[in-house]
Design an enzyme around this catalytic site. Structure first.
Site, PDB file in Angstrom:
ATOM      1  N   ASP A  11       0.867  -1.169   0.000  1.00 46.08           N
ATOM      2  CA  ASP A  11       0.000   0.000   0.000  1.00 46.08           C
ATOM      3  C   ASP A  11       0.912   1.229   0.000  1.00 46.08           C
ATOM      4  O   ASP A  11       2.114   1.124   0.271  1.00 46.08           O
ATOM      5  CB  ASP A  11      -0.896  -0.035   1.239  1.00 46.08           C
ATOM      6  N   TYR A  13      -0.230   5.095   0.879  1.00 47.00           N
ATOM      7  CA  TYR A  13      -0.464   6.204   1.804  1.00 47.00           C
ATOM      8  C   TYR A  13      -0.492   5.723   3.250  1.00 47.00           C
ATOM      9  O   TYR A  13      -1.322   4.916   3.639  1.00 47.00           O
ATOM     10  CB  TYR A  13      -1.770   6.917   1.443  1.00 47.00           C
ATOM     11  N   ARG A  42      -7.479  13.539   5.995  1.00 45.51           N
ATOM     12  CA  ARG A  42      -7.230  12.120   5.753  1.00 45.51           C
ATOM     13  C   ARG A  42      -8.442  11.273   6.150  1.00 45.51           C
ATOM     14  O   ARG A  42      -8.852  10.365   5.415  1.00 45.51           O
ATOM     15  CB  ARG A  42      -5.993  11.665   6.527  1.00 45.51           C
ATOM     16  N   SER A 117      -2.538   0.423  -4.812  1.00 43.12           N
ATOM     17  CA  SER A 117      -3.096   1.542  -4.065  1.00 43.12           C
ATOM     18  C   SER A 117      -4.483   1.938  -4.538  1.00 43.12           C
ATOM     19  O   SER A 117      -4.856   1.723  -5.695  1.00 43.12           O
ATOM     20  CB  SER A 117      -2.162   2.753  -4.200  1.00 43.12           C
ATOM     21  N   ASN A 118      -5.222   2.561  -3.622  1.00 39.63           N
ATOM     22  CA  ASN A 118      -6.483   3.202  -3.986  1.00 39.63           C
ATOM     23  C   ASN A 118      -6.248   4.495  -4.754  1.00 39.63           C
ATOM     24  O   ASN A 118      -7.169   5.073  -5.319  1.00 39.63           O
ATOM     25  CB  ASN A 118      -7.316   3.512  -2.731  1.00 39.63           C
TER      26      ASN A 118
END
Length: 221
Positions: A11, A13, A42, A117-118
């Protein structure tokens, strides 16, 4: 199980890059509000992509990040300012790595290292290039290709198809407990990078490994 690992999947972030560092830019533009903005931004970003996943109403993480920022500034009673908002969004493309990341990845460079990742590529690619990590990763995978945010099983299925291996041959790493739970639920081996010393999520999906930072991965060096 560890000897079966064929791909180390990261991942981004909070795992490789420190999203809390954005508070510096937030404080410069909005004195006295840096910490509040960075934390709420966030949290709202994660809330929005989870809500959009549930609603079946996809938008890129770039768009969601902008929307989350706009909401938080209004929440804090701050005047809208397109120039400031753009400056903060650009700062998201230059987030700093956690101190150990570059060294650990370099020591694992003979392994198959993958980003999953998103984040959409318009966020991921500049971020990784700015950190000069692009040569270390075999692939940079974004859920934008299937428009299904993690922790939806379809998102992990996409990554597995791109990797072309079995689910148990993947070691997936994230600092986000919800992401580790989603990956474990799907069938990946998981390593939780528990940077904040938090308890394990109560979802009956405990991580296979727990490390305080990426240095724990050097057991596979």
């Amino acid at each position: 199980m560890g000897s079966q690992i064929k791909a180390f999947v990261f991942d981004v972030y909070g795992t490789l890059f420190d999203v809390t560092a954005i508070k510096k830019e937030c404080e410069e533009l909005y004195p006295g509000y840096g910490e509040k903005i960075s934390q709420s931004w966030r949290a709202k970003q994660v809330e929005y992509f989870l809500l959009r996943q549930l609603m079946g109403n996809y938008a890129t993480l770039q768009s969601i990040t902008r929307q989350a920022l706009k909401y938080v500034l209004k929440e804090q009673g701050l005047e809208p300012d397109e120039k400031n908002e753009q400056q903060l969004l650009e700062a998201y493309l230059r987030l700093p790595l956690y101190p150990e990341v570059a060294d650990v990845l370099s020591q694992l460079k003979d392994k198959k290292l993958v980003v999953f990742s998103n984040g959409s590529h318009d966020m991921l690619d500049p971020l990784i290039e700015h950190a000069e990590l692009q040569t270390l990763f075999a692939e940079v995978l974004s859920i934008d290709d299937v428009k299904q945010f993690k922790p939806a099983p379809t998102s992990y299925e996409y990554a597995l198809e791109k990797l072309g291996i079995e689910s148990h041959e993947v070691l997936f790493m994230s600092s986000n407990g919800w992401d580790v739970s989603g990956a474990k639920n799907f069938g990946f081996q998981t390593a939780w990078i528990n940077r904040k010393n938090l308890p394990v999520e109560e979802l009956d999906l405990p991580p296979d490994y727990i490390f305080k930072d990426l240095n724990g991965l050097l057991k596979w060096q």
